[in-house]
Design an enzyme around this catalytic site. Structure first.
Site, short mmCIF file in Angstrom:
data_model
loop_
_atom_site.label_atom_id
_atom_site.label_comp_id
_atom_site.label_asym_id
_atom_site.label_seq_id
_atom_site.Cartn_x
_atom_site.Cartn_y
_atom_site.Cartn_z
N GLU A 12 0.80 -1.21 0.00
CA GLU A 12 0.00 0.00 0.00
C GLU A 12 0.84 1.27 0.00
O GLU A 12 0.30 2.36 -0.27
CB GLU A 12 -0.95 -0.01 1.21
N ASP A 197 -12.11 -5.59 -2.30
CA ASP A 197 -13.05 -6.70 -2.12
C ASP A 197 -14.36 -6.13 -1.62
O ASP A 197 -14.47 -4.93 -1.37
CB ASP A 197 -12.50 -7.73 -1.13
#
Length: 229
Positions: A12, A197
């Site tokens: 990230e 997700d």
């Protein structure tokens, strides 16, 4: 302006870390902090580790050591709001813990003692993200982001969160801890996350597959915000 940026995982933060010039790297208490410049902005980029305690500890170190003027939390999240798809971007208007419950003593769901019912993102930063997204044609959803020390991977758990926090747009594991620390230090913050997700029974498979896409999308949005500050 000095900007603090926080991400939990290496994936990230690695794109942003690769763009930092005049880089100085600090390793402390399991955290990594990259300090330097992106474009004309002085930045301190924290890889905190996963979860609320890691995020809170790392953010405290970031604020104490580097004194940023604002904090941006970046990374991936599970999408909850209808219509969100993998790669879309969410920005916080407020954050709350979905796994905190002191309601027996009159507090709101998700509220901790000596804390507000929710941690409000800096309205100017949220508006800036919304404006940049509109100008760039980016699919952005603004709203409540819920945090907890669980990866939500079941329809039942997701349904419980939606029932108890009906305004939630996304779920993840660090943002509210970061927000709480910023609140205590009186530092403006905003959360910019990309969807990896949708929190259901297939979430773990989706997360593994689409984390790189979410990291690219969230990092790209952070770069656009740095350009606009």
């Amino acid at each position: 302006m000095k900007v603090g940026i926080v991400g939990a995982m290496a994936q990230e933060v690695e794109i942003l870390a690769s763009l930092i010039e005049n880089k100085n790297v600090v390793h402390i208490a399991g955290c990594t902090i990259y300090q330097g410049n992106i474009q004309d902005k002085e930045v301190a980029l924290l890889q905190s580790g996963i979860g609320k305690v890691a995020a809170a500890m790392g953010t405290t170190l970031l604020l104490q050591m580097f004194k940023p003027d604002i904090v941006i939390n970046t990374g991936s999240a599970g999408g909850v709001s209808s219509g969100l798809k993998v790669g879309d971007v969410v920005v916080s208007t407020q954050t709350v813990y979905h796994d905190a419950d002191v309601t027996a003593f009159g507090y709101a769901k998700g509220q901790l003692p000596a804390c507000p019912p929710a941690f409000i993102s800096d309205p100017k930063l949220t508006a800036l993200v919304e404006n940049v997204a509109e100008q760039q044609g980016i699919n952005l959803t603004s709203g409540l982001i819920c945090s907890g020390d669980s990866f939500i991977n079941s329809a039942e758990k997701l349904a419980w969160i939606k029932a108890n926090f009906p305004e939630v747009v996304a779920i993840e594991m660090e943002a509210t801890a970061i927000a709480q620390v910023c609140h205590k230090f009186n530092i403006p913050f905003v959360v910019i996350r990309a969807i990896s997700d949708v929190g259901d029974g297939e979430a773990s498979i989706s997360f593994e597959e689409f984390l790189p896409l979410a990291a690219r999308q969230s990092s790209s949005m952070v770069l656009k915000i740095l350009q606009s500050l």
